[in-house]
Design a protein around this motif. Structure first.
Motif, PDB file in Angstrom:
ATOM      1  N   UNK A 183       0.826  -1.208   0.000  1.00 48.54           N
ATOM      2  CA  UNK A 183       0.000   0.000   0.000  1.00 48.54           C
ATOM      3  C   UNK A 183       0.864   1.264   0.000  1.00 48.54           C
ATOM      4  N   UNK A 184       2.175   1.116  -0.090  1.00 49.54           N
ATOM      5  CA  UNK A 184       3.080   2.265  -0.167  1.00 49.54           C
ATOM      6  C   UNK A 184       3.146   2.704  -1.640  1.00 49.54           C
ATOM      7  N   UNK A 224      14.505 -13.138   6.457  1.00 51.21           N
ATOM      8  CA  UNK A 224      15.031 -14.426   6.022  1.00 51.21           C
ATOM      9  C   UNK A 224      16.204 -14.307   5.068  1.00 51.21           C
ATOM     10  N   UNK A 225      16.557 -15.433   4.475  1.00 49.44           N
ATOM     11  CA  UNK A 225      17.697 -15.473   3.556  1.00 49.44           C
ATOM     12  C   UNK A 225      17.436 -14.674   2.285  1.00 49.44           C
ATOM     13  N   UNK A 226      16.172 -14.575   1.901  1.00 46.12           N
ATOM     14  CA  UNK A 226      15.849 -13.870   0.664  1.00 46.12           C
ATOM     15  C   UNK A 226      15.963 -12.359   0.804  1.00 46.12           C
ATOM     16  N   UNK A 227      15.822 -11.858   2.033  1.00 45.26           N
ATOM     17  CA  UNK A 227      15.873 -10.420   2.256  1.00 45.26           C
ATOM     18  C   UNK A 227      14.691  -9.663   1.678  1.00 45.26           C
ATOM     19  N   UNK A 228      13.550 -10.367   1.566  1.00 46.68           N
ATOM     20  CA  UNK A 228      12.361  -9.766   0.973  1.00 46.68           C
ATOM     21  C   UNK A 228      11.362  -9.336   2.040  1.00 46.68           C
ATOM     22  N   UNK A 229      10.515  -8.366   1.724  1.00 48.38           N
ATOM     23  CA  UNK A 229       9.429  -7.993   2.641  1.00 48.38           C
ATOM     24  C   UNK A 229       8.293  -8.999   2.574  1.00 48.38           C
ATOM     25  N   UNK A 230       7.336  -8.819   3.456  1.00 42.87           N
ATOM     26  CA  UNK A 230       6.177  -9.711   3.524  1.00 42.87           C
ATOM     27  C   UNK A 230       4.921  -8.997   3.029  1.00 42.87           C
ATOM     28  N   UNK A 231       3.903  -9.808   2.746  1.00 44.38           N
ATOM     29  CA  UNK A 231       2.606  -9.221   2.401  1.00 44.38           C
ATOM     30  C   UNK A 231       2.100  -8.348   3.546  1.00 44.38           C
ATOM     31  N   UNK A 232       2.223  -8.836   4.775  1.00 39.36           N
ATOM     32  CA  UNK A 232       1.724  -8.128   5.950  1.00 39.36           C
ATOM     33  C   UNK A 232       2.804  -8.132   7.030  1.00 39.36           C
ATOM     34  N   UNK A 233       3.043  -6.961   7.622  1.00 38.16           N
ATOM     35  CA  UNK A 233       4.133  -6.792   8.583  1.00 38.16           C
ATOM     36  C   UNK A 233       3.602  -6.115   9.842  1.00 38.16           C
ATOM     37  N   UNK A 268       3.795 -15.961   6.372  1.00 41.04           N
ATOM     38  CA  UNK A 268       4.947 -15.062   6.215  1.00 41.04           C
ATOM     39  C   UNK A 268       5.524 -15.124   4.801  1.00 41.04           C
ATOM     40  N   UNK A 269       4.760 -14.648   3.851  1.00 48.37           N
ATOM     41  CA  UNK A 269       5.130 -14.796   2.443  1.00 48.37           C
ATOM     42  C   UNK A 269       5.361 -13.460   1.742  1.00 48.37           C
ATOM     43  N   UNK A 270       6.275 -13.496   0.805  1.00 49.45           N
ATOM     44  CA  UNK A 270       6.352 -12.484  -0.248  1.00 49.45           C
ATOM     45  C   UNK A 270       5.509 -13.045  -1.381  1.00 49.45           C
ATOM     46  N   UNK A 271       4.298 -12.475  -1.552  1.00 50.96           N
ATOM     47  CA  UNK A 271       3.316 -13.134  -2.402  1.00 50.96           C
ATOM     48  C   UNK A 271       2.501 -12.119  -3.190  1.00 50.96           C
ATOM     49  N   UNK A 272       1.200 -12.377  -3.295  1.00 49.05           N
ATOM     50  CA  UNK A 272       0.355 -11.616  -4.213  1.00 49.05           C
ATOM     51  C   UNK A 272       0.110 -10.174  -3.785  1.00 49.05           C
ATOM     52  N   UNK A 273       0.253  -9.853  -2.517  1.00 52.24           N
ATOM     53  CA  UNK A 273       0.223  -8.456  -2.108  1.00 52.24           C
ATOM     54  C   UNK A 273       1.573  -7.804  -2.385  1.00 52.24           C
TER      55      UNK A 273
END
Length: 332
Positions: A174-175, A209-218, A234-239
């Motif tokens: 949403x940013x 995590x190892x990927x260094x990615x953000x999550x859908x919801x934090x 805890x996914x980097x996914x469709x959001x």
């Protein structure tokens, strides 16, 4: 004179073909997802509608210079989703339900997309009413969705339910940085630049995590620390796929794009997993396609694969991402 007329006719035909080709993606999108009343249907979600889809549609209509469709979308949105109590919009419409808007909350991304589209439309077509509607909606968003928490200016995902006092729940997709930049230019309010600066900093702290990615919801705690929001996987996914889309649209050379680029470069293009659990490193059992792949291509500057030509099997969200990636690429 006859040769001149023939040349002009040929030129007109070429321009007509060019314009038709340019409109193909939007024409296909409208035919598949937009009703005659101006409602965008989420075909992957029981044909519900939401402010996100209305905002996406309005943005596309401005880009493709389709004022008639823009007006249909805007009129339907006002008629069916307006919340007279706070100046925002109900986030979800369920067709056929006894109360189609039983959830009275808003979604701040949908409201921002609508406000952004109104601003762009007002400037493109010189319509003061659109600009005034955008100004009012921007003001309501600031009043209801923007707060200061842990020393940061943040955008809550909705007016209700996300401020837990000891922590807040954020959705970093949403940013919408390019919208905030345009709002700052229009209003000269410092809050939009504060949102940009603080949200860019927050993204730097949302690398899990190892990927260094953000999550859908934090979850953001009162001390400013970040953790996965417990109500969602805890996914980097469709959001979160929209995070690099909006970052690129804001600044195609942003260093904030590097974590996404580094992760996706580990995979061949057509073998890129659709999502990853950033804590366990488990990946989706299926690969990116359609709009997800378009965001990957945009982020990696693999522009040869970008197009607004939609395949026949894409659902609403995939088609939206593909066209938005095309808009972001053309707008850079």
């Amino acid at each position: 004179m006859a040769m001149l007329r023939t040349g002009l006719i040929l030129l007109a035909l070429v321009l007509g073909i060019s314009q038709a080709s340019a409109a193909d993606g939007w024409s296909s999108f409208k035919a598949r997802f937009m009703t005659s009343e101006g409602r965008i249907q989420d075909t992957g979600n029981k044909n519900v509608s939401h402010t996100e889809g209305q905002g996406y549609g309005m943005l596309m209509a401005v880009y493709y210079n389709d004022r008639s469709s823009f007006d249909s979308l805007w009129n339907w949105t006002q008629k069916n989703l307006s919340n007279p109590n706070n100046g925002l919009f109900y986030w979800k419409y369920i067709p056929g339900a006894s109360d189609p808007v039983s959830d009275r909350n808003n979604a701040s991304d949908g409201d921002m997309l609508i406000a952004w589209a109104l601003l762009k439309a007002g400037e493109k077509w010189n319509v003061p009413a659109y600009l005034q509607a955008s100004d009012r909606l921007q003001k309501a968003i600031i009043e209801r969705n923007v707060i200061t928490f842990a020393g940061r200016t943040i955008m809550l995902p909705g007016a209700q339910g996300f401020n837990k006092t000891s922590y807040v729940v954020l959705n970093p997709s949403y940013f919408i940085f390019p919208a905030w930049r345009d709002f700052a230019r229009r209003s000269h309010l410092k809050v939009w630049n504060s949102l940009i600066n603080d949200s860019l900093s927050l993204l730097s702290e949302m690398r899990f995590g190892d990927s260094g990615l953000p999550l859908d919801w934090v979850a953001m705690n009162a001390d400013g620390s970040m953790a996965p929001a417990t109500a969602w996987p805890p996914r980097f996914s469709y959001d979160a796929i929209r995070i690099p889309l909006y970052l690129y649209w804001y600044d195609s050379a942003s260093l904030q794009l590097v974590p996404f680029q580094q992760f996706w470069m580990n995979f061949q293009r057509l073998q890129t997993p659709a999502w990853i659990d950033v804590l366990s490193n488990s990946k989706a059992p299926y690969n990116m396609a359609g709009g997800l792949l378009a965001v990957r291509d945009l982020t990696l500057d693999d522009s040869g694969h970008l197009s607004d030509s939609l395949s026949g099997n894409e659902d609403y969200f995939s088609a939206s991402l593909q066209l938005l990636a095309w808009l972001a690429y053309k707008d850079r």
